[in-house]
Design an enzyme around this catalytic site. Structure first.
Site, PDB file in Angstrom:
ATOM      1  N   GLY A  30      42.604  40.486  34.962  1.00 19.57           N
ATOM      2  CA  GLY A  30      43.752  40.351  34.086  1.00 19.57           C
ATOM      3  C   GLY A  30      43.903  41.555  33.192  1.00 19.57           C
ATOM      4  O   GLY A  30      43.222  42.581  33.348  1.00 19.57           O
ATOM      5  N   GLY A  31      44.835  41.416  32.235  1.00 19.66           N
ATOM      6  CA  GLY A  31      45.086  42.525  31.337  1.00 19.66           C
ATOM      7  C   GLY A  31      43.940  42.789  30.384  1.00 19.66           C
ATOM      8  O   GLY A  31      43.839  43.886  29.823  1.00 19.66           O
ATOM      9  N   GLY A  75      40.362  41.888  31.027  1.00 19.48           N
ATOM     10  CA  GLY A  75      39.099  42.230  31.662  1.00 19.48           C
ATOM     11  C   GLY A  75      39.023  41.679  33.071  1.00 19.48           C
ATOM     12  O   GLY A  75      39.985  41.141  33.610  1.00 19.48           O
ATOM     13  N   VAL A 113      36.497  39.347  35.778  1.00 20.34           N
ATOM     14  CA  VAL A 113      35.438  38.356  35.867  1.00 20.34           C
ATOM     15  C   VAL A 113      34.797  38.481  37.252  1.00 20.34           C
ATOM     16  O   VAL A 113      35.502  38.490  38.270  1.00 20.34           O
ATOM     17  CB  VAL A 113      35.974  36.932  35.638  1.00 20.34           C
ATOM     18  CG1 VAL A 113      34.838  35.919  35.717  1.00 20.34           C
ATOM     19  CG2 VAL A 113      36.675  36.835  34.295  1.00 20.34           C
ATOM     20  N   LYS A 141      32.018  38.458  32.607  1.00 26.60           N
ATOM     21  CA  LYS A 141      33.344  38.862  32.150  1.00 26.60           C
ATOM     22  C   LYS A 141      33.224  40.194  31.441  1.00 26.60           C
ATOM     23  O   LYS A 141      32.620  40.292  30.364  1.00 26.60           O
ATOM     24  CB  LYS A 141      33.929  37.799  31.212  1.00 26.60           C
ATOM     25  CG  LYS A 141      35.363  38.073  30.788  1.00 26.60           C
ATOM     26  CD  LYS A 141      35.915  36.907  29.981  1.00 26.60           C
ATOM     27  CE  LYS A 141      37.366  37.117  29.636  1.00 26.60           C
ATOM     28  NZ  LYS A 141      37.933  35.978  28.881  1.00 26.60           N
ATOM     29  N   ASP A 158      45.039  28.715  24.461  1.00 26.70           N
ATOM     30  CA  ASP A 158      45.598  29.113  25.753  1.00 26.70           C
ATOM     31  C   ASP A 158      45.219  28.094  26.825  1.00 26.70           C
ATOM     32  O   ASP A 158      44.743  28.456  27.906  1.00 26.70           O
ATOM     33  CB  ASP A 158      45.111  30.511  26.144  1.00 26.70           C
ATOM     34  CG  ASP A 158      45.928  31.101  27.291  1.00 26.70           C
ATOM     35  OD1 ASP A 158      47.070  30.633  27.495  1.00 26.70           O
ATOM     36  OD2 ASP A 158      45.440  32.009  27.984  1.00 26.70           O
TER      37      ASP A 158
END
Length: 583
Positions: A320-321, A323, A325, A340, A431
């Site tokens: 993702g923006g 980091g 995983v 991560k 989130d």
């Protein structure tokens, strides 16, 4: 009471007295019944207002007030006024004005259609008991009285039952019996009222009680936070026993007066290569308060040589923006972990990683991902977490279709319990969405990715250009710029459950993320709710645009768990069965 009843009749006569059959005073009696019915309606309104402050607390003063309102407003005052009106008409029939003006008294002597003089029609006939059990007329007239003296009170009773049910919303229904049972006593106690007077009084009673549903509904139910506070059992303080006088021996008193021993020597300083005892963890914060330091931060092991790593990466799980995983193997402990790694290891990124580590380290819940360590990797700061083999909820719903009510109930109950545990430690997730819920091969749901979780100590920490939450699942208040709260986490969880039941976000899909964010900021109502699900009503309440109107997570867990128990299952079962991926 007869004087009050005569004043009530005079007021009703001035308000409504059409010169139609069966007479102006007969219609005025119906108006008097409408005025008397204001007391039961006012009682229901008072109960609804009282519950706005007491919730479901039915003991002590609250229970006494509820009993007093039922007996006085539903029984005593209406009964006194009804019997008083009947007494006035009987006195007029005997030739006594009974407090009425000469004009009103003379109007009662007038004859209308088949009823004859109104004073005889309203005050010179049989009472209710005699008319029902010792009828003196034909079957047609008996049917008329049966409908007016039994049918009308039954219809009014149904309206009173509805008033009690609306006043007791979001709570047990048994306290409503204190209202409608009192009304039943009123009907029984009115058996001595003149039968024609009773018929016209019940005719006025009926529309007022039916229309009384409107003000009781406008009062609204108590807030979910008030219900949560009322359902919480008060803590019992330990009993304090009276202190007994203590006799002090002179020798013991002399020993007590001796100077205290010298302070203990300072704690032993360990060498840099020694292993010092682990410090005690900080005390837990009280529930409901955001903690300044929610938990110990795992520190990177300083013994690892620079440029090397103890974790062997197997495959990339997500990107993702913020980091990447990885599935990795801890070569020292021989276990599979999730690694991560941040993209840009600047100061702000490190603070965010430490914040997520604190958030996860403070939690100990079977449905929350566990954090093991925070280490320095050759390509950046890395968070070492529990590896969860499974699939995201979004992928499951997309490939296998929506969940049924039982599976969605288990998902909602377990995730509500996990978020409530996080809130009790002072941690907000902010989130919650289908891709952040992992279903393991046994079908158990786990909440992951606390990357934008915060506590009170780091509330001012922000990331440039970072949007808090995903637009399709962001709460209206946070999309509008208000700070996140436990209620916003509850909204996002309800939106996730709605997606699990329908396959669509609750507000539907938008062409761009900005359009979805604008729809959230405008608090557009949900259009994709599962209409035929048993959870539809609770979902609608949990997706209310006003945070104060939403049920708390503990309330949601209790309601869903109760439904699962009534359905013959429990929250321990799987959300869905998964087949492990082929390596």
């Amino acid at each position: 009471m007869e004087s009050i009843a005569s004043s009530l009749l005079s007021l009703a006569y001035r308000l409504f007295q059409p010169g139609l059959c069966p007479g102006d005073w007969a219609w005025a009696t119906s108006m008097a019944g409408a005025l008397i019915a204001l007391f039961p309606v006012g009682t229901a309104v008072a109960v609804a207002l009282m519950r706005k402050f007491t919730g479901n607390r039915y003991h002590g003063g609250a229970l006494a007030a509820l009993i007093a309102l039922g007996l006085v407003g539903m029984f005593l005052i209406p009964w006194l006024l009804i019997t008083g009106v009947s007494s006035v008409f009987r006195a007029v029939f005997r030739g006594d004005p009974a407090g009425l003006s000469p004009q009103e008294y003379s109007a009662l002597q007038q004859q209308y259609c088949w009823v004859g003089p109104q004073d005889e029609y309203l005050g010179g006939k049989q009472n209710v008991y005699e008319t029902l059990f010792y009828p003196s007329g034909d079957m047609l007239s008996y049917g008329y009285y049966l409908g007016g003296l039994v049918g009308l009170p039954l219809l009014v009773l149904l309206a009173v039952l509805l008033l009690a049910r609306i006043a007791m919303r979001r709570g047990p229904k048994w306290p409503g019996r204190l209202l409608w049972v009192s009304f039943v006593l009123l009907v029984i106690a009115s058996a001595g009222v003149e039968s024609n007077t009773a018929v016209h009084l019940w005719l006025g009673f009926l529309p007022t009680t039916v229309l009384g549903v409107i003000p009781v509904a406008l009062v609204g139910p108590p807030s979910w936070s008030t219900i949560e506070d009322s359902d919480r059992r008060p803590e019992r303080l330990p009993e304090q026993r009276p202190q007994q006088p203590v006799r002090i021996d002179p020798r013991e008193q002399q020993q007590q007066q001796t100077p205290p021993p010298p302070p203990p020597p300072p704690a032993k300083q360990y060498a840099p290569t020694s292993v010092a005892p682990a410090p005690e963890p900080p005390p837990e914060q009280p529930p409901g308060e955001l903690a300044a330091t929610p938990g110990p931060v795992p520190v990177p092991p300083g013994s690892a040589p620079a440029g090397s790593s103890r974790f062997r990466r197997v495959r990339r799980l997500g990107h993702g923006g913020f980091g990447t995983v990885w599935e990795a193997v801890d070569t020292q402990l021989g276990r599979t972990v999730a690694l991560k790694i941040a993209h840009a290891p600047d100061r702000e990124t490190e603070e965010r990683m430490q914040r997520e580590a604190r958030a996860l380290a403070a939690l100990s819940h079977p449905n929350c991902v566990h954090v093991y360590d925070l280490v320095e990797e050759p390509d950046g700061l890395a968070l070492v977490m529990e590896y969860l083999e499974g699939q995201p909820l979004a992928e499951i719903v997309d490939t296998a279709g929506p969940l049924d009510d039982v599976a969605a109930g288990r998902l909602w109950a377990t995730m509500a319990s996990a978020l409530a545990a996080a809130h009790s430690k002072g941690v907000l997730h902010r989130d919650v969405k289908p891709s952040n819920v992992i279903i393991d091969p046994s079908g158990v749901a786990h909440l992951i990715d606390f990357g934008i979780a915060r506590s009170r100590g780091d509330s001012k920490l922000t990331a440039t250009g970072m949007m808090v939450g995903t637009p399709d699942y962001v709460a209206p208040e946070t999309a509008a710029g208000a700070p996140a709260s436990p209620a916003s986490d509850a909204w996002q969880l309800a939106a996730t459950v709605s997606y699990a039941l329908t396959g669509q976000p609750p507000r539907g899909t938008r062409e761009t993320p900005m359009a979805a964010l604008m729809a959230a900021a405008r608090a557009e109502p949900p259009t994709q709710l599962p209409r035929h699900s048993v959870h539809a009503k609770l979902l609608a309440a949990s997706l209310d645009p006003q945070p104060r109107n939403r049920p708390t997570l503990n309330t949601v867990h209790r309601e869903v768990e109760g439904w699962l128990a009534r359905a013959g299952t429990s929250t321990d079962g799987p959300v869905t069965k998964l087949v492990p991926r082929q390596q």
